[in-house]
Design a protein around this motif. Structure first.
Motif, short mmCIF file in Angstrom:
data_model
loop_
_atom_site.label_atom_id
_atom_site.label_comp_id
_atom_site.label_asym_id
_atom_site.label_seq_id
_atom_site.Cartn_x
_atom_site.Cartn_y
_atom_site.Cartn_z
N MET A 163 0.84 -1.19 0.00
CA MET A 163 0.00 0.00 0.00
C MET A 163 0.88 1.24 0.00
O MET A 163 1.79 1.37 0.82
CB MET A 163 -0.92 0.02 1.22
CG MET A 163 -1.77 1.30 1.31
SD MET A 163 -2.92 1.31 2.73
CE MET A 163 -4.18 0.17 2.12
N VAL A 164 0.60 2.17 -0.92
CA VAL A 164 1.33 3.44 -1.02
C VAL A 164 0.44 4.54 -0.46
O VAL A 164 -0.67 4.77 -0.96
CB VAL A 164 1.70 3.76 -2.48
CG1 VAL A 164 2.47 5.07 -2.55
CG2 VAL A 164 2.50 2.61 -3.09
N ASP A 222 0.37 8.47 0.24
CA ASP A 222 1.04 9.74 -0.06
C ASP A 222 0.02 10.71 -0.63
O ASP A 222 -0.81 10.30 -1.46
CB ASP A 222 2.17 9.50 -1.06
CG ASP A 222 3.17 10.65 -1.12
OD1 ASP A 222 2.74 11.79 -1.40
OD2 ASP A 222 4.36 10.41 -0.89
N SER A 241 -0.20 12.76 -5.94
CA SER A 241 -0.57 11.77 -6.97
C SER A 241 0.64 11.39 -7.81
O SER A 241 0.78 10.25 -8.25
CB SER A 241 -1.69 12.32 -7.85
OG SER A 241 -1.29 13.52 -8.48
N ARG A 254 2.65 8.89 -5.79
CA ARG A 254 1.97 7.59 -5.78
C ARG A 254 2.17 6.87 -7.11
O ARG A 254 2.40 5.67 -7.16
CB ARG A 254 0.48 7.75 -5.47
CG ARG A 254 0.16 8.24 -4.07
CD ARG A 254 -1.30 7.96 -3.68
NE ARG A 254 -2.26 8.49 -4.64
CZ ARG A 254 -2.73 9.74 -4.63
NH1 ARG A 254 -2.29 10.60 -3.70
NH2 ARG A 254 -3.62 10.14 -5.52
N TYR A 255 2.08 7.63 -8.19
CA TYR A 255 2.23 7.05 -9.53
C TYR A 255 3.64 6.49 -9.73
O TYR A 255 3.81 5.37 -10.21
CB TYR A 255 1.93 8.11 -10.58
CG TYR A 255 2.15 7.65 -12.01
CD1 TYR A 255 1.31 6.70 -12.60
CD2 TYR A 255 3.20 8.16 -12.78
CE1 TYR A 255 1.52 6.27 -13.91
CE2 TYR A 255 3.42 7.74 -14.08
CZ TYR A 255 2.57 6.80 -14.64
OH TYR A 255 2.78 6.38 -15.94
N HIS A 315 4.06 3.39 -7.74
CA HIS A 315 3.31 2.31 -8.37
C HIS A 315 4.12 1.69 -9.51
O HIS A 315 4.24 0.46 -9.63
CB HIS A 315 1.97 2.84 -8.89
CG HIS A 315 0.98 1.78 -9.24
ND1 HIS A 315 -0.29 1.73 -8.70
CD2 HIS A 315 1.06 0.71 -10.06
CE1 HIS A 315 -0.93 0.69 -9.19
NE2 HIS A 315 -0.14 0.06 -10.03
N TYR A 349 -1.95 -1.02 -3.62
CA TYR A 349 -3.06 -0.19 -3.16
C TYR A 349 -2.55 1.24 -2.98
O TYR A 349 -1.37 1.46 -2.73
CB TYR A 349 -3.60 -0.71 -1.82
CG TYR A 349 -4.01 -2.16 -1.83
CD1 TYR A 349 -5.29 -2.53 -2.22
CD2 TYR A 349 -3.11 -3.15 -1.44
CE1 TYR A 349 -5.68 -3.87 -2.22
CE2 TYR A 349 -3.49 -4.49 -1.45
CZ TYR A 349 -4.76 -4.84 -1.84
OH TYR A 349 -5.14 -6.16 -1.84
N GLU A 350 -3.45 2.21 -3.10
CA GLU A 350 -3.07 3.61 -2.95
C GLU A 350 -4.04 4.34 -2.04
O GLU A 350 -5.24 4.03 -2.01
CB GLU A 350 -3.03 4.31 -4.32
CG GLU A 350 -1.97 3.76 -5.26
CD GLU A 350 -1.91 4.55 -6.56
OE1 GLU A 350 -2.36 5.72 -6.57
OE2 GLU A 350 -1.43 4.00 -7.57
#
Length: 426
Positions: free
Chosen positions: A26-27, A29, A32, A35-36, A39, A51-52
């Protein structure tokens, strides 16, 4: 959170535990973009379940809805609604919690303070980094997840409870066994010695954690019996190794309560003499906290053992509040640097400075420096570059029964040597 210039072949260097593949990551933050990038990096590592969450509250809500908790959480600190520190406090309350990798734009001192807090809360911390996180550092952190799975070396689920009656029975029937974790000389990459660790599997086949049975032994006056039981097994194993031509030094832990026992030094000396083992092959490790419980008794026991030729090591160096004072008072022959000063040091300059200072202190005093809890190649090479003499940790070897040690020594040293020869120094 993660640097976007991820090496195309980095995934080949990642050897992730099956839990990470099965349960995912799971990220958390509020950016965006971060997170990207995280990912993408995780996907490059072969992790398909990612997961985010944009803040801590959303992350905790999502954890409550998932059938199984992700194996790892990549956690930012500065977030709206619920920050990373609050998330760590809430994770600590969960019976099943992910391991954590911290990432923040905050200064290194603050990140280190939060990392210390997380570990004190009982959270498995795989790494703590400033943004953007280097993919190699993330890979090392995820690889180190393996070190938290072995039931002998870390709590798995709820701790197995016990009572003093079961402990007495275990001691009487020699059910508490000794495992050994090798210490490696960084110059030769050969075994410099081993640390003896008490391990107890109860009659139901469950591992009772040392953090459970050692305090129980101290509370009920059984710590001396436990110490001597470990010593007897160590001496028996050493004689067996010597018969095979392997003269391996052994370190044994002494608790604060052991140091206060008037006749302990005599018992140790007599048993070692009876077994014919030279005293200089044995070192007794003593934590800083043990040295302030009963100073006169500690000084008497340690000085007598040192007088007879035994080594004396100050364990978990730096975790107490009077390290310099302790070094001046006691006749130490070895300084063991605590894992908390090694974790994250390759990526943080101020941590490297602290680590360098501890190693140089040992060098100036003419005593051996040993770094414990080494879990990544970056940590290993940093310690070698700083002049540390010996290391131990899951990267090199897990604790093992005495009967397995000689086979490990004969078969595994070449691989350990390759680690230093094929990787660049951090």
């Amino acid at each position: 959170m993660i640097s976007l210039n991820t090496s195309a072949n980095l995934s080949q260097a990642v050897n992730l535990h099956e839990n990470i593949h099965e349960r995912g990551v799971m990220v958390v933050d509020d950016s965006s973009m971060h997170r990207y990038s995280a990912h993408l990096c995780l996907r490059a590592f072969g992790i398909n379940q990612v997961y985010e969450a944009a803040n801590g509250k959303l992350a905790m809500d999502q954890l409550g809805q998932l059938a199984q908790v992700p194996a790892v959480m990549l956690l930012d600190l500065e977030m709206p609604v619920m920050d990373g520190i609050e998330v760590l406090q809430q994770l600590a309350e969960l019976s099943h919690k992910p391991a954590v990798v911290l990432a923040s734009s905050s200064d290194e001192v603050l990140i280190s303070a939060v990392a210390t807090m997380a570990e004190a809360l009982g959270i498995t911390l795989l790494g703590a980094f400033r943004k953007p996180v280097n993919p190699t550092d993330l890979a090392d952190a995820l690889n180190s997840y393996n070190s938290g799975i072995c039931p002998l070396d870390a709590a798995s689920g709820d701790a197995v409870s016990t009572d003093v009656g079961q402990l007495k029975t275990a001691l009487d029937r020699a059910r508490i066994q000794v495992y050994y974790q090798p210490k490696i000389d960084l110059e030769s990459m050969r075994v410099a010695g081993v640390e003896a660790l008490a391990r107890w599997k109860n009659h139901q086949g469950e591992w009772v954690q040392p953090s459970v049975f050692i305090p129980l032994a101290e509370e009920h006056g059984l710590i001396g019996d436990l110490t001597l039981s470990v010593l007897d097994q160590v001496l028996q194993d050493m004689n067996s190794w010597w018969d095979q031509g392997q003269y391996i030094p052994v370190a044994i832990n002494l608790s604060a309560k052991s140091l206060a026992e008037f006749n302990l030094a005599n018992e140790i000396i007599q048993r070692v003499i009876r077994q014919g083992i030279p005293a200089h092959y044995l070192t007794f490790e003593i934590t800083e906290s043990a040295l302030v419980v009963d100073l006169p008794s500690a000084l008497a026991t340690i000085s007598r053992l040192r007088l007879k030729g035994f080594g004396i090591s100050i364990d978990d160096y730096g975790t107490g509040f009077s390290s310099m004072q302790q070094l001046s008072r006691f006749p130490f022959s070895e300084l063991k640097i605590d894992r908390s000063f090694i974790n994250g040091a390759p990526a943080r300059q101020y941590m490297r400075n602290i680590l360098k200072s501890a190693i140089e202190m040992g060098q100036r005093l003419g005593i051996t420096t040993v770094a414990e809890g080494v879990e990544t190649e970056a940590e290993l090479h940093l310690l070698k570059s700083l002049g540390c003499k010996q290391v131990q940790g899951f990267l090199l070897a897990r604790p093992m029964p005495g009967r397995d040690l000689i086979g490990w020594v004969e078969q595994d040293l070449q691989r350990k040597s390759t680690i230093c020869q094929t990787s660049s120094i951090g």
